[in-house]
Design an enzyme around this catalytic site. Structure first.
Site, mmCIF file in Angstrom:
data_model
loop_
_atom_site.group_PDB
_atom_site.id
_atom_site.type_symbol
_atom_site.label_atom_id
_atom_site.label_comp_id
_atom_site.label_asym_id
_atom_site.label_seq_id
_atom_site.Cartn_x
_atom_site.Cartn_y
_atom_site.Cartn_z
ATOM 1 N N GLU A 38 90.300 27.522 58.456
ATOM 2 C CA GLU A 38 89.260 26.837 57.689
ATOM 3 C C GLU A 38 89.313 25.348 58.047
ATOM 4 O OE1 GLU A 38 88.926 25.661 52.940
ATOM 5 O OE2 GLU A 38 90.675 26.690 53.723
ATOM 6 N N ASP A 42 108.205 21.308 57.691
ATOM 7 C CA ASP A 42 107.912 20.255 58.682
ATOM 8 C C ASP A 42 107.043 19.177 58.031
ATOM 9 O OD1 ASP A 42 107.827 18.900 61.081
ATOM 10 O OD2 ASP A 42 106.459 20.302 62.080
HETATM 11 P P1 ADP Z 1 99.710 20.386 65.944
HETATM 12 O O1 ADP Z 1 100.094 21.806 65.648
HETATM 13 O O2 ADP Z 1 99.265 20.211 67.347
HETATM 14 O O3 ADP Z 1 100.781 19.382 65.528
HETATM 15 P P2 ADP Z 1 98.208 19.851 63.485
HETATM 16 O O4 ADP Z 1 98.140 21.136 62.769
HETATM 17 O O5 ADP Z 1 99.216 18.855 62.996
HETATM 18 O O6 ADP Z 1 98.391 20.074 65.064
HETATM 19 O O7 ADP Z 1 96.729 19.219 63.462
HETATM 20 C C1 ADP Z 1 96.401 18.042 64.173
HETATM 21 C C2 ADP Z 1 95.500 17.133 63.323
HETATM 22 O O8 ADP Z 1 94.291 17.794 63.006
HETATM 23 C C3 ADP Z 1 96.141 16.789 61.984
HETATM 24 O O9 ADP Z 1 96.851 15.591 62.022
HETATM 25 C C4 ADP Z 1 94.968 16.724 61.027
HETATM 26 O O10 ADP Z 1 94.477 15.404 60.971
HETATM 27 C C5 ADP Z 1 93.940 17.619 61.660
HETATM 28 N N1 ADP Z 1 93.880 18.932 60.990
HETATM 29 C C6 ADP Z 1 94.874 19.841 60.844
HETATM 30 N N2 ADP Z 1 94.452 20.950 60.228
HETATM 31 C C7 ADP Z 1 93.133 20.753 59.962
HETATM 32 C C8 ADP Z 1 92.118 21.539 59.324
HETATM 33 N N3 ADP Z 1 92.361 22.767 58.870
HETATM 34 N N4 ADP Z 1 90.880 21.004 59.228
HETATM 35 C C9 ADP Z 1 90.614 19.774 59.711
HETATM 36 N N5 ADP Z 1 91.520 18.988 60.314
HETATM 37 C C10 ADP Z 1 92.765 19.452 60.444
#
Ligand code: ADP
Length: 289
Positions: free
Chosen positions: A92, A196
């Site tokens: 989502e 984390d």
């Molecule tokens: P990675 O697994 O590469 O570390 P993240 O899950 O931390 O990636 O996501 C990278 C960035 O994307 C986050 O810092 C956040 O700002 C954004 N983000 C993460 N999840 C969502 C989401 N479900 N919807 C919108 N933006 C998101």
């Protein structure tokens, strides 16, 4: 590839979805990230090489585990899989706002409630990853042993494999041999933990709702989550005040947090090398004396 991902979203949601032009999103450490939208519907898609599909499966299961606790908002996973040589995870999409003090205070309260969700054993029903490193979660009844073997010991062995021998290993061995002294009078509940929770893994929605994402879920000492909030920059004071009001931390946290954050610093050493070696050794020095 985006056709396949759109088809998988259609199957998973039961509603036809046919977006084909993703918008890249920056900010992730490990994966490429995109926004995929069609009208009002919008998904957040992470991609990596096909061999990383089990990492995405575990992330999806971790998000579901947190969602089931009904304590704190997470992006709900739609589907994951592979297409060609690419693995993908579709979540989502969540719009984050600026987030005021109220949002971070609510984050503290909700995290405390999540930590009151417990299991009979430490660990989890599957291994997962921390960053890009494997994280072991074999169920255990003994927290000190779990932390020694499946957390610090595992990362130290990996460091040896990566060529970090010498002082790091000597100090590490002494620390592991003497680890029980950090747990005198401390037998923590096996709390549902994010795993984390550095400051890059939470956001506040425009209406103030806190969200946590990118977890490395397992059941363990809740202090490990709190320690990591302090590791890279820290959270606003309102977060800690609200958490303490809801579920006060135990004495001894101030010392144990270094033992807990050592795991993440060793992981960073294994992933990125460089300055994390002296940081890890310095932490060991403070724990040994
Ligand atoms: P990675 O697994 O590469 O570390 P993240 O899950 O931390 O990636 O996501 C990278 C960035 O994307 C986050 O810092 C956040 O700002 C954004 N983000 C993460 N999840 C969502 C989401 N479900 N919807 C919108 N933006 C998101």
């Amino acid at each position: 590839m985006w056709n396949v991902i759109s088809d998988r979203i259609s199957e998973a949601t039961g509603r036809r979805f046919s977006a084909q032009h993703p918008t890249p999103i920056g900010g992730g450490c490990i994966n490429a990230a995109y926004s995929l939208e069609q009208g009002e519907r919008r998904y957040f898609v992470k991609t990596n090489t096909a061999d990383k599909v089990s990492m995405f499966a575990a992330e999806s299961a971790g998000l579901q585990e947190i969602a089931r606790s009904k304590t704190i908002r997470v992006p709900f996973p739609a589907c994951h899989g592979t297409t060609g040589d690419t693995a993908f995870l579709v979540l989502e999409h969540i719009e984050f706002g600026k987030g005021g003090t109220g949002g971070v205070a609510e984050l503290g309260r909700q995290l405390a409630r999540m930590h009151r969700t417990t299991s009979d054993t430490y660990g989890w029903r599957m291994d997962n990853t921390i960053g890009a490193t494997r994280q072991l979660n074999t169920p255990s009844n003994q927290w000190a042993g779990f932390w020694r073997e499946q957390r610090l010991g595992f990362q130290l062995q990996l460091a040896a494999h990566n060529g970090y021998g010498g002082n790091l290993q000597r100090k590490g061995e002494r620390l592991l041999a003497d680890i029980d002294r950090f747990f005198v009078n401390h037998e923590p509940a096996a709390s549902l933990s994010h795993g984390d929770l550095w400051a890059g893994n939470y956001g506040i929605m425009p209406d103030g709702t806190p969200v946590i994402f990118d977890p490395a879920v397992y059941y363990g000492d809740r202090e490990t989550d709190m320690a990591m909030t302090e590791l890279f920059g820290g959270y606003p004071a309102a977060f800690y005040d609200a958490y303490e009001d809801e579920y006060p931390l135990n004495r001894g946290y101030a010392v144990r947090k270094t033992l807990y954050n050592l795991y993440h610093v060793l992981n960073h050493l294994n992933l990125f090398g460089g300055g994390y070696l002296s940081q890890a050794e310095h932490m060991m020095d403070t724990l040994l004396y």
